[in-house]
Design a protein around this motif. Structure first.
Motif, mmCIF file in Angstrom:
data_model
loop_
_atom_site.group_PDB
_atom_site.id
_atom_site.type_symbol
_atom_site.label_atom_id
_atom_site.label_comp_id
_atom_site.label_asym_id
_atom_site.label_seq_id
_atom_site.Cartn_x
_atom_site.Cartn_y
_atom_site.Cartn_z
ATOM 1 N N VAL A 87 32.659 37.344 25.514
ATOM 2 C CA VAL A 87 33.903 36.578 25.470
ATOM 3 C C VAL A 87 33.705 35.298 26.273
ATOM 4 O O VAL A 87 33.691 35.328 27.503
ATOM 5 N N PRO A 88 33.534 34.179 25.585
ATOM 6 C CA PRO A 88 33.377 32.910 26.304
ATOM 7 C C PRO A 88 34.623 32.602 27.142
ATOM 8 O O PRO A 88 35.739 32.853 26.715
ATOM 9 N N LEU A 143 35.337 33.872 30.202
ATOM 10 C CA LEU A 143 35.690 34.874 31.218
ATOM 11 C C LEU A 143 34.963 34.600 32.524
ATOM 12 O O LEU A 143 33.816 34.162 32.527
ATOM 13 N N SER A 144 35.631 34.918 33.623
ATOM 14 C CA SER A 144 34.982 34.851 34.931
ATOM 15 C C SER A 144 34.313 36.185 35.237
ATOM 16 O O SER A 144 33.202 36.222 35.755
ATOM 17 N N VAL A 145 35.002 37.285 34.908
ATOM 18 C CA VAL A 145 34.501 38.634 35.187
ATOM 19 C C VAL A 145 34.952 39.568 34.067
ATOM 20 O O VAL A 145 36.069 39.435 33.554
ATOM 21 N N TYR A 146 34.091 40.520 33.709
ATOM 22 C CA TYR A 146 34.425 41.552 32.724
ATOM 23 C C TYR A 146 34.364 42.897 33.432
ATOM 24 O O TYR A 146 33.352 43.218 34.066
ATOM 25 N N CYS A 147 35.432 43.693 33.349
ATOM 26 C CA CYS A 147 35.477 45.024 33.951
ATOM 27 C C CYS A 147 35.799 46.049 32.876
ATOM 28 O O CYS A 147 36.719 45.847 32.082
ATOM 29 N N ALA A 190 43.566 35.108 23.394
ATOM 30 C CA ALA A 190 44.324 34.541 24.518
ATOM 31 C C ALA A 190 43.402 33.755 25.451
ATOM 32 O O ALA A 190 43.762 32.669 25.900
ATOM 33 N N VAL A 191 42.219 34.296 25.724
ATOM 34 C CA VAL A 191 41.257 33.589 26.579
ATOM 35 C C VAL A 191 40.914 32.231 25.962
ATOM 36 O O VAL A 191 40.893 31.208 26.653
ATOM 37 N N ALA A 192 40.651 32.214 24.667
ATOM 38 C CA ALA A 192 40.303 30.955 23.992
ATOM 39 C C ALA A 192 41.420 29.924 24.128
ATOM 40 O O ALA A 192 41.162 28.752 24.419
#
Length: 108
Positions: free
Chosen positions: A85-86, A88-92, A59-61
Motif C-alpha cells: 500500500v503506497p 503507509l508509514s507503518v503496516y500492522c 482512503a490512503v490514496a
C-alpha cells in the motif's frame, strides 16, 4: 485518529488511549475518515484497511493526494498478510498488541 468499521475495535483503542494525554477522534468509514482528517488534521491516522464502500487502500490514496493530509503519518491495521500500500508509514497485522501500538503512536 482511528478509522475502523468494527465498533468493538474502536472501543478497544479508545480504552487503550484513555489514560494517555491524547485526543482520539474516530470514524467508521473511509469517507468520513477522510473528511474528518481534512477538517481536524490529526497528528496520526490509524486506519483499518478492510472498510465497507471505500477500502482503506483507497482512503490512503485519497489522503496522500490532498495537500491537507499528505504529511500525516498513516498506520494501517489489517487481518490480511502484508499488502503493498503506497503511502503507509507503518503496516500492522491484526491482532495487534495494544501496548506496542500505543508505544508506536507516541514515537510517530
Amino acid at each position: 485518529m482511528y478509522v475502523d468499521d468494527d465498533v468493538s475495535h474502536v472501543a478497544l483503542l479508545c480504552e487503550a488511549f484513555a489514560d494517555d494525554d491524547l485526543d482520539l477522534i474516530t470514524a467508521t468509514t473511509g469517507e468520513s475518515g477522510i473528511e474528518l482528517a481534512r477538517a481536524r488534521r490529526p497528528d496520526l491516522i490509524i486506519l483499518g484497511l478492510e472498510l465497507p464502500q471505500m477500502s482503506g487502500v483507497e482512503a490512503v490514496a485519497i489522503l496522500r493526494e490532498s495537500e491537507a493530509t499528505v504529511h500525516i503519518p498513516i498506520v494501517a491495521l489489517s487481518s490480511a498478510d502484508r499488502q503493498s500500500v503506497p503511502g503507509l508509514s507503518v503496516y500492522c497485522r491484526k491482532p495487534v498488541q495494544l501496548s506496542a501500538l500505543v508505544a508506536m503512536v507516541h514515537v510517530l
